[in-house]
Design an enzyme around this catalytic site. Sequence first.
Site, PDB file in Angstrom:
ATOM      1  CG  ASN A 149      -1.925   1.101   1.226  1.00  0.00           C
ATOM      2  OD1 ASN A 149      -1.585   2.255   0.980  1.00  0.00           O
ATOM      3  ND2 ASN A 149      -3.176   0.791   1.514  1.00  0.00           N
ATOM      4  CG  HIS A 202      -8.468   4.152   0.634  1.00  0.00           C
ATOM      5  ND1 HIS A 202      -8.713   4.112   1.990  1.00  0.00           N
ATOM      6  CD2 HIS A 202      -9.660   4.503   0.070  1.00  0.00           C
ATOM      7  CE1 HIS A 202      -9.970   4.413   2.232  1.00  0.00           C
ATOM      8  NE2 HIS A 202     -10.567   4.664   1.075  1.00  0.00           N
ATOM      9  NE  ARG A 245      -9.581   8.921   3.885  1.00  0.00           N
ATOM     10  CZ  ARG A 245     -10.135   8.252   4.895  1.00  0.00           C
ATOM     11  NH1 ARG A 245      -9.748   7.013   5.170  1.00  0.00           N
ATOM     12  NH2 ARG A 245     -11.064   8.818   5.633  1.00  0.00           N
ATOM     13  CG  HIS A 275      -3.793   9.008   1.411  1.00  0.00           C
ATOM     14  ND1 HIS A 275      -4.573   8.311   0.520  1.00  0.00           N
ATOM     15  CD2 HIS A 275      -4.138   8.559   2.654  1.00  0.00           C
ATOM     16  CE1 HIS A 275      -5.350   7.477   1.179  1.00  0.00           C
ATOM     17  NE2 HIS A 275      -5.122   7.602   2.481  1.00  0.00           N
ATOM     18  CD  GLU A 310      -7.261  -0.466   0.723  1.00  0.00           C
ATOM     19  OE1 GLU A 310      -6.876  -1.504   1.283  1.00  0.00           O
ATOM     20  OE2 GLU A 310      -7.090   0.679   1.211  1.00  0.00           O
ATOM     21  CG  HIS A 326      -5.874  -1.595   9.301  1.00  0.00           C
ATOM     22  ND1 HIS A 326      -6.009  -0.579   8.394  1.00  0.00           N
ATOM     23  CD2 HIS A 326      -5.984  -1.016  10.516  1.00  0.00           C
ATOM     24  CE1 HIS A 326      -6.218   0.565   9.032  1.00  0.00           C
ATOM     25  NE2 HIS A 326      -6.196   0.322  10.321  1.00  0.00           N
ATOM     26  N   GLY A 350       1.272  -1.257   4.378  1.00  0.00           N
ATOM     27  CA  GLY A 350       1.675   0.038   3.847  1.00  0.00           C
ATOM     28  C   GLY A 350       2.477   0.908   4.786  1.00  0.00           C
ATOM     29  CG  HIS A 351       2.013   3.785   8.785  1.00  0.00           C
ATOM     30  ND1 HIS A 351       2.776   3.561   9.908  1.00  0.00           N
ATOM     31  CD2 HIS A 351       1.856   5.128   8.698  1.00  0.00           C
ATOM     32  CE1 HIS A 351       3.063   4.716  10.481  1.00  0.00           C
ATOM     33  NE2 HIS A 351       2.521   5.680   9.767  1.00  0.00           N
TER      34      HIS A 351
END
Length: 248
Positions: A12, A48, A50, A55, A75, A196, A218-219
Amino acid sequence: MTTSNRILLGVNIDHVATLRQARGTRYPDPVKAALDAEEAGADGITVHLREDRRHIQERDVLLLKDVLQTRMNFEMGVTEEMMAFAERIRPAHICLVPETRQELTTEGGLDVAGQEARIKAAVERLSKIGSEVSLFIDADERQIEASKRVGAPAIELHTGRYADAQTPSEVAEELQRIVDGVAVGLAQGLIVNAGHGLHYHNVEAVAAIKGINELNIGHALVAHALFVGFKGAVAEMKALILAAAAKA
């Protein structure tokens, strides 16, 4: 769906874009990060888009669609705007996620059981463009069974509660919840992914669960990349999950 203990890594890149948007610059480029991730062994790239565009931007998605060598996992919230955009870009994979403007990050799974008609309509519409649709849900039997009923071929189990667990007993309890969720999903004939909050110190236990097709991370990768570079961060994670899966 994998038929062995080999597990896929979806990278991600949202938080590469987070860093860019913090200053409104043109760098760092999430598209470059995606290409670096592919070179380092990523099996797919997750983004994603949003509603609040905090982002990833539309331009990022359009560029990625043209240049990725693996596949895009898009996503999105279940909104008309996102449905129309997905129909335009036709990604290989789509993951429907819950979304609120106030949240720092996705806080829980999609309530499929509470809105079956709406989710079923979305799954049917998106399946018509050739995308494999997955639903981001908690590892809850009720939600997993509802996901099967609405026609989704895949689910992504929310591992956030496991990642946030503080005590050994809490960690064990949340890990078992994921193990049970994977078993229920497989029994329903679903492809089971997970993600997640996973990072270098907690991912191995999840990667060792037999039947998981893919982990989306991802993070932690973006954070570790500050010290070892993005290719190095992805390669380390890929090695961790493959080793854990091989031991299972």
